[in-house]
Design a protein around this motif. Structure first.
Motif, PDB file in Angstrom:
ATOM      1  N   LYS A 202       0.836  -1.204   0.000  1.00 55.41           N
ATOM      2  CA  LYS A 202       0.000   0.000   0.000  1.00 55.41           C
ATOM      3  C   LYS A 202       0.866   1.248   0.000  1.00 55.41           C
ATOM      4  O   LYS A 202       0.543   2.246  -0.656  1.00 55.41           O
ATOM      5  CB  LYS A 202      -0.939  -0.008   1.206  1.00 55.41           C
ATOM      6  N   VAL A 203       1.976   1.188   0.752  1.00 55.54           N
ATOM      7  CA  VAL A 203       2.916   2.316   0.762  1.00 55.54           C
ATOM      8  C   VAL A 203       3.508   2.521  -0.630  1.00 55.54           C
ATOM      9  O   VAL A 203       3.568   3.650  -1.139  1.00 55.54           O
ATOM     10  CB  VAL A 203       4.042   2.078   1.788  1.00 55.54           C
ATOM     11  N   LEU A 204       3.935   1.437  -1.263  1.00 50.84           N
ATOM     12  CA  LEU A 204       4.542   1.534  -2.594  1.00 50.84           C
ATOM     13  C   LEU A 204       3.553   2.066  -3.622  1.00 50.84           C
ATOM     14  O   LEU A 204       3.932   2.822  -4.524  1.00 50.84           O
ATOM     15  CB  LEU A 204       5.084   0.173  -3.024  1.00 50.84           C
ATOM     16  N   ASN A 205       2.282   1.681  -3.486  1.00 49.46           N
ATOM     17  CA  ASN A 205       1.254   2.194  -4.403  1.00 49.46           C
ATOM     18  C   ASN A 205       1.139   3.711  -4.298  1.00 49.46           C
ATOM     19  O   ASN A 205       0.935   4.404  -5.305  1.00 49.46           O
ATOM     20  CB  ASN A 205      -0.099   1.546  -4.096  1.00 49.46           C
ATOM     21  N   LEU A 206       1.261   4.225  -3.078  1.00 52.07           N
ATOM     22  CA  LEU A 206       1.186   5.672  -2.867  1.00 52.07           C
ATOM     23  C   LEU A 206       2.440   6.370  -3.399  1.00 52.07           C
ATOM     24  O   LEU A 206       2.353   7.417  -4.036  1.00 52.07           O
ATOM     25  CB  LEU A 206       1.014   5.981  -1.374  1.00 52.07           C
ATOM     26  N   VAL A 207       3.597   5.763  -3.128  1.00 50.45           N
ATOM     27  CA  VAL A 207       4.862   6.410  -3.487  1.00 50.45           C
ATOM     28  C   VAL A 207       5.075   6.419  -4.994  1.00 50.45           C
ATOM     29  O   VAL A 207       5.528   7.421  -5.561  1.00 50.45           O
ATOM     30  CB  VAL A 207       6.043   5.693  -2.787  1.00 50.45           C
ATOM     31  N   THR A 208       4.766   5.316  -5.660  1.00 50.08           N
ATOM     32  CA  THR A 208       5.078   5.197  -7.097  1.00 50.08           C
ATOM     33  C   THR A 208       4.254   6.153  -7.961  1.00 50.08           C
ATOM     34  O   THR A 208       4.650   6.445  -9.085  1.00 50.08           O
ATOM     35  CB  THR A 208       4.835   3.752  -7.583  1.00 50.08           C
ATOM     36  N   MET A 209       3.142   6.665  -7.430  1.00 51.18           N
ATOM     37  CA  MET A 209       2.329   7.594  -8.223  1.00 51.18           C
ATOM     38  C   MET A 209       3.080   8.884  -8.526  1.00 51.18           C
ATOM     39  O   MET A 209       2.853   9.519  -9.556  1.00 51.18           O
ATOM     40  CB  MET A 209       1.016   7.903  -7.481  1.00 51.18           C
ATOM     41  N   GLU A 210       3.993   9.294  -7.624  1.00 50.14           N
ATOM     42  CA  GLU A 210       4.738  10.532  -7.825  1.00 50.14           C
ATOM     43  C   GLU A 210       6.245  10.287  -7.800  1.00 50.14           C
ATOM     44  O   GLU A 210       7.019  11.216  -7.569  1.00 50.14           O
ATOM     45  CB  GLU A 210       4.361  11.556  -6.751  1.00 50.14           C
ATOM     46  N   LEU A 211       6.670   9.056  -8.057  1.00 52.28           N
ATOM     47  CA  LEU A 211       8.092   8.715  -7.987  1.00 52.28           C
ATOM     48  C   LEU A 211       8.835   9.273  -9.201  1.00 52.28           C
ATOM     49  O   LEU A 211       8.444   9.010 -10.340  1.00 52.28           O
ATOM     50  CB  LEU A 211       8.260   7.199  -7.931  1.00 52.28           C
ATOM     51  N   PRO A 212       9.904  10.039  -8.983  1.00 48.77           N
ATOM     52  CA  PRO A 212      10.691  10.552 -10.121  1.00 48.77           C
ATOM     53  C   PRO A 212      11.272   9.399 -10.932  1.00 48.77           C
ATOM     54  O   PRO A 212      11.594   8.337 -10.389  1.00 48.77           O
ATOM     55  CB  PRO A 212      11.805  11.363  -9.431  1.00 48.77           C
ATOM     56  N   PRO A 213      11.431   9.589 -12.225  1.00 50.82           N
ATOM     57  CA  PRO A 213      11.919   8.496 -13.085  1.00 50.82           C
ATOM     58  C   PRO A 213      13.360   8.077 -12.796  1.00 50.82           C
ATOM     59  O   PRO A 213      13.770   6.991 -13.210  1.00 50.82           O
ATOM     60  CB  PRO A 213      11.786   9.084 -14.496  1.00 50.82           C
ATOM     61  N   ASN A 214      14.125   8.922 -12.086  1.00 54.24           N
ATOM     62  CA  ASN A 214      15.528   8.577 -11.818  1.00 54.24           C
ATOM     63  C   ASN A 214      15.706   7.822 -10.499  1.00 54.24           C
ATOM     64  O   ASN A 214      16.836   7.623 -10.043  1.00 54.24           O
ATOM     65  CB  ASN A 214      16.389   9.844 -11.808  1.00 54.24           C
ATOM     66  N   ILE A 215      14.587   7.397  -9.891  1.00 56.03           N
ATOM     67  CA  ILE A 215      14.663   6.641  -8.639  1.00 56.03           C
ATOM     68  C   ILE A 215      14.049   5.255  -8.854  1.00 56.03           C
ATOM     69  O   ILE A 215      12.922   5.127  -9.349  1.00 56.03           O
ATOM     70  CB  ILE A 215      13.928   7.371  -7.493  1.00 56.03           C
ATOM     71  N   LEU A 216      14.804   4.234  -8.476  1.00 50.13           N
ATOM     72  CA  LEU A 216      14.366   2.847  -8.643  1.00 50.13           C
ATOM     73  C   LEU A 216      13.987   2.256  -7.288  1.00 50.13           C
ATOM     74  O   LEU A 216      14.739   2.378  -6.316  1.00 50.13           O
ATOM     75  CB  LEU A 216      15.496   2.020  -9.269  1.00 50.13           C
ATOM     76  N   LEU A 217      12.814   1.626  -7.221  1.00 50.07           N
ATOM     77  CA  LEU A 217      12.358   0.943  -6.012  1.00 50.07           C
ATOM     78  C   LEU A 217      12.556  -0.559  -6.176  1.00 50.07           C
ATOM     79  O   LEU A 217      12.115  -1.144  -7.165  1.00 50.07           O
ATOM     80  CB  LEU A 217      10.871   1.230  -5.754  1.00 50.07           C
TER      81      LEU A 217
END
Length: 347
Positions: A202-217
């Motif tokens: 659920k946290v990742l779903n929230l974060v990935t919506m605004e994650l910059p393209p230069n950051i990899l999870l």
């Protein structure tokens, strides 16, 4: 008596090295500390299995050659898997085996963390007491100010003047919300069994919506971790705050964030010893945290960012505390690791 069995029963890491620092023996605790099997350890040199050892290697070599003992307290140790430890190091030459010595590496991380946690908890309780009293003094006049602005707004017939009263009400609400966030929950809420990986997702779903393209999870989970008693919303917020901090640390240069789950055994949290705990780590390869902030990182309003509130980590620490857990932080250049430790077993 079988000496190998005896050494493997010790909780202290013990290795035997020669005067070239080649490993001749390693017990089970040494395997666990260095993250390498004893078979592989005894094929190479000590320096091959550590990134950093906070003692001069020539000092170890000369001590063995001169048949002199050596003790070094609170030495830094970084293993090949980038795990940071603090150890008390004791070197004892073996008189019957010239050129060999017994090297003991006793981890003192737990003792330091227990002391730091107890100190942090005491200081945070004092800070919370101060904040609660201050909040009481702020909320009363703030409520009166908001109420007066509402009454004034009803008497005004000029929309332009109403904009000013609306601004007063809006700012009063913002201050009230800030005070509420500073206070946070003080008592445990209702807990029920939940899967930690579902909460992380659920946290990742929230974060990935605004994650910059230069950051990899990246994710590295232990699927065998059972459900634990928790308030999922509180833990979701605690994890989210830490992940968002990692994203902000990488915002300019980019990089990688790893979310990892493991179990750890025989861990002391506060005054309680737990057989098994969940270790949830958020690791980024950003610039690291300033050394002067590390000791006060979880205090309210402490932040290194100009536009930061300094509340995120304080709230996360409080939520971990309400779950009987704690948060550890280790940070160097190019690696920052926050680890949430939560008991798995039921009391």
């Amino acid at each position: 008596m079988d000496l190998k069995y005896l050494f493997n029963s010790l909780v202290t890491a013990v290795v035997v090295i020669d005067n070239n620092l080649k490993l001749c023996f390693a017990n089970a605790a040494a395997e666990q500390l260095l993250g390498v099997s004893s078979h592989r350890l005894t094929e190479h040199f000590l320096i091959d299995y550590v990134q950093i050892l906070g003692v001069n290697l020539d000092l170890l070599t000369n001590s063995i050659k001169d048949n002199q003992g050596l003790t070094v307290n609170t030495a830094s140790l970084v293993t090949l898997d980038s795990q940071h430890h603090t150890v008390d190091l004791t070197l004892t030459p073996l008189e019957q085996n010239q050129g060999l010595a017994l090297l003991e590496l006793r981890q003192v991380d737990q003792q330091r963390r227990i002391h730091q946690q107890l100190t942090l908890d005491a200081q945070q309780q004092a800070a919370q007491y101060l904040v609660r009293n201050l909040a009481h003094e702020i909320k009363n006049p703030l409520g009166g100010l908001r109420g007066a602005a509402q009454l004034l707004s009803r008497e005004l017939h000029d929309p332009q003047l109403n904009e000013f009263t609306d601004l007063i009400i809006e700012q009063a609400d913002r201050l009230r919300n800030l005070v509420d966030r500073l206070l946070g929950p003080q008592k445990p809420t209702q807990h029920s069994p939940h899967n930690i990986h579902q909460v992380i997702q659920k946290v990742l779903n929230l974060v990935t919506m605004e994650l910059p393209p230069n950051i990899l999870l990246e994710q590295d989970y232990d699927p065998s971790i059972p459900d634990i008693q928790m308030d999922p919303e509180q833990l979701q917020q605690a994890i989210l705050n830490i992940v968002q901090n990692a994203v902000q640390a990488l915002d300019i240069q980019g990089g990688k964030i790893l979310i990892k789950t493991r179990t750890q055994h025989q861990i002391t949290i506060g005054k309680d010893r737990h057989k098994i705990v969940l270790a949830l780590s958020v690791i980024d390869n950003g610039p690291g945290i300033q050394a002067e902030l590390l000791d006060t990182l979880f205090y309210p309003t402490v932040t290194s960012r100009d536009n930061g509130s300094g509340l995120g980590l304080s709230i996360s620490h409080n939520f971990a505390r309400l779950h009987g857990g704690r948060i550890d932080c280790q940070s160097t250049s190019n690696r920052t690791e926050f680890t949430i430790l939560l008991p798995i077993e039921h009391k």
